[in-house]
Scaffold this motif. Sequence first.
Motif, short mmCIF file in Angstrom:
data_model
loop_
_atom_site.label_atom_id
_atom_site.label_comp_id
_atom_site.label_asym_id
_atom_site.label_seq_id
_atom_site.Cartn_x
_atom_site.Cartn_y
_atom_site.Cartn_z
N TYR A 170 0.83 -1.21 0.00
CA TYR A 170 0.00 0.00 0.00
C TYR A 170 0.87 1.26 0.00
O TYR A 170 0.52 2.27 -0.65
CB TYR A 170 -0.91 -0.02 1.23
CG TYR A 170 -1.74 1.22 1.43
CD1 TYR A 170 -2.79 1.54 0.57
CD2 TYR A 170 -1.47 2.09 2.50
CE1 TYR A 170 -3.55 2.69 0.76
CE2 TYR A 170 -2.23 3.23 2.69
CZ TYR A 170 -3.26 3.53 1.82
OH TYR A 170 -4.01 4.66 2.01
N GLN A 171 1.99 1.22 0.67
CA GLN A 171 2.87 2.39 0.77
C GLN A 171 3.53 2.77 -0.55
O GLN A 171 4.08 3.85 -0.67
CB GLN A 171 3.95 2.13 1.84
CG GLN A 171 3.40 2.06 3.25
CD GLN A 171 4.45 1.64 4.26
OE1 GLN A 171 5.48 1.04 3.91
NE2 GLN A 171 4.22 1.96 5.53
N GLN A 172 3.45 1.89 -1.52
CA GLN A 172 4.07 2.16 -2.82
C GLN A 172 3.15 2.93 -3.76
O GLN A 172 3.56 3.29 -4.86
CB GLN A 172 4.49 0.84 -3.47
CG GLN A 172 5.52 0.05 -2.67
CD GLN A 172 5.76 -1.32 -3.28
OE1 GLN A 172 5.36 -1.60 -4.42
NE2 GLN A 172 6.44 -2.19 -2.53
N TYR A 173 1.92 3.20 -3.35
CA TYR A 173 0.93 3.78 -4.27
C TYR A 173 0.54 5.20 -3.84
O TYR A 173 0.78 5.62 -2.70
CB TYR A 173 -0.28 2.86 -4.34
CG TYR A 173 0.02 1.60 -5.12
CD1 TYR A 173 -0.15 1.55 -6.49
CD2 TYR A 173 0.52 0.47 -4.47
CE1 TYR A 173 0.14 0.41 -7.22
CE2 TYR A 173 0.83 -0.68 -5.19
CZ TYR A 173 0.63 -0.70 -6.57
OH TYR A 173 0.93 -1.83 -7.28
N PRO A 174 -0.06 5.98 -4.77
CA PRO A 174 -0.27 7.42 -4.55
C PRO A 174 -1.07 7.77 -3.31
O PRO A 174 -0.77 8.81 -2.69
CB PRO A 174 -1.03 7.84 -5.83
CG PRO A 174 -0.61 6.86 -6.86
CD PRO A 174 -0.44 5.56 -6.13
N GLU A 175 -2.07 6.99 -2.93
CA GLU A 175 -2.89 7.40 -1.79
C GLU A 175 -2.04 7.53 -0.53
O GLU A 175 -2.24 8.48 0.26
CB GLU A 175 -4.03 6.40 -1.56
CG GLU A 175 -4.98 6.87 -0.46
CD GLU A 175 -6.21 6.00 -0.32
OE1 GLU A 175 -7.31 6.46 -0.65
OE2 GLU A 175 -6.06 4.83 0.13
N GLY A 233 -7.26 4.70 -9.49
CA GLY A 233 -6.76 5.39 -8.31
C GLY A 233 -5.37 4.95 -7.90
O GLY A 233 -4.76 5.57 -7.02
N LEU A 234 -4.87 3.87 -8.53
CA LEU A 234 -3.53 3.38 -8.22
C LEU A 234 -2.48 3.88 -9.20
O LEU A 234 -1.28 3.66 -8.99
CB LEU A 234 -3.53 1.84 -8.22
CG LEU A 234 -4.50 1.16 -7.24
CD1 LEU A 234 -4.46 -0.34 -7.42
CD2 LEU A 234 -4.17 1.55 -5.80
N GLU A 235 -2.93 4.54 -10.26
CA GLU A 235 -2.00 5.04 -11.27
C GLU A 235 -1.24 6.26 -10.74
O GLU A 235 -1.79 7.06 -9.97
CB GLU A 235 -2.76 5.39 -12.54
CG GLU A 235 -3.45 4.18 -13.19
CD GLU A 235 -4.41 4.59 -14.29
OE1 GLU A 235 -4.63 5.82 -14.45
OE2 GLU A 235 -4.93 3.70 -14.98
N ASP A 236 -0.03 6.40 -11.17
CA ASP A 236 0.81 7.51 -10.70
C ASP A 236 0.54 8.76 -11.54
O ASP A 236 1.34 9.18 -12.36
CB ASP A 236 2.29 7.11 -10.78
CG ASP A 236 3.18 8.07 -10.03
OD1 ASP A 236 2.64 8.88 -9.25
OD2 ASP A 236 4.41 8.03 -10.23
#
Length: 443
Positions: A150-155, A231-234
């Motif tokens: 989870y820490q690797q994604y934009p949110e 929502g996971l796209e950078d």
Amino acid sequence: MPKILFISIPNSCTAMLNLSRLCRCKQSLSAVQSKLLVSSRNGFSNSIISRQIITTTKMHRYNILGRFSLSSTIKSNSIIMRFCSSTPKPKTSRAVGYWLLGCSGMVFTAVVLGGVTRLTESGLSMVTWRLLGEKMPTNEEEWQKEFEKYQQYPEFKYKNQNITFSDFKWIWYMEFAHRTWGRAIGAAMFLPAAYFWYRGMLLPDMKIRVAVYCGLVAAQGLMGWYMVKSGLEDRFHGPSDVPRVSQYRLAAHLSLAFILYAGLLGGALRVLRPFPAAATLQKIKELKSITGLAHAVKAMTFITAVSGAFVAGLDAGLVYNSFPKMGDNWLPDDILAFSPTIKNFTENPTTVQFDHRVLGASTLAAASTLWLLSRRRPLSPGARAAARALAAMAWMQAGLGVATLLCYVPTALAASHQAGSLVLLSLAVWLTHEVKLLKYIPK
């Protein structure tokens, strides 16, 4: 399918008499859609004697009794007779209706659960997707690996940098529950469908419907992941960018859910409250306005709900938290701030909220008008109750919407508002079904 009986009459008087005993009609032939076609042995005759046999007026005219015996006709004529009668259409098992009704209830729950997932911002906590479901972490090490993903994604990078480990577990559980319930809907849809299909419990038209329902369930699952993936796209780089799913994909996901729900509920009503088999669909002038307006309310409810998806996707409920004006004006200054103008209707939070207000007020007006018209039309008790409930629910839904706006979108009120749109749609589907039932007149 019509039943066809071919009877060949021999010249032998003995065989003729034996046959006449077997071909005695013991029931009245009046008001039956049948034809008795008679042909002689030497060639077909154009005479149709059924009019003298089965028509009520003819029976009285020629003093023919309600019970008619074919033996006299058979004895006096060497004939070949073909008797065609319309038989009632077979009915779908009520078990199919209860199955569809149960699946519609599961979809209702999924929509409400999805709304709560969106409101609690839990949808992006699970960053992977598998067809048969993700494995729930069972120990601290597995939970830690999930948190690292989870820490690797934009949110996390741009919004939730200070989230605690326990808070992450909570939002992960929310998303896991939503996905698991969606897969349960798939199992509840596909497995019974295969069973009913294999056992021959589905009529041809119901087979088409069930195939469409199964396709919608599959499309709904795929669209759900396609939505989460946005929502996971950078693509969130600016300081004001908030990581969220695409409002377009969210609207598509919600639209599929509403279409699936309305289809399942309508299919269940067709089985549990079927249209008469031996009847014709009549045009009744008094019901024309009711039918048109009922379908209009159903369509407006759907469109308003889709506009609500854009409100949720853009967090547009958090701007202009006043009613009936938006701030100090009826028409906000920034309603067309984006260029080109068309972008405002799907990307400008102010415009999106304004559109949702207008659509909600229009749906309320249409439902209220429908109730007023229904009081002066020849409706059944069921249809009248549906129209009354539809109008009452429309007012309740409007009240929930205003309360949600004024209270800055609390989870409980917002989830109730979304559930209310489904209840309103359910009542509209019920009303259109009840009105259509009134148009079927027995032959």
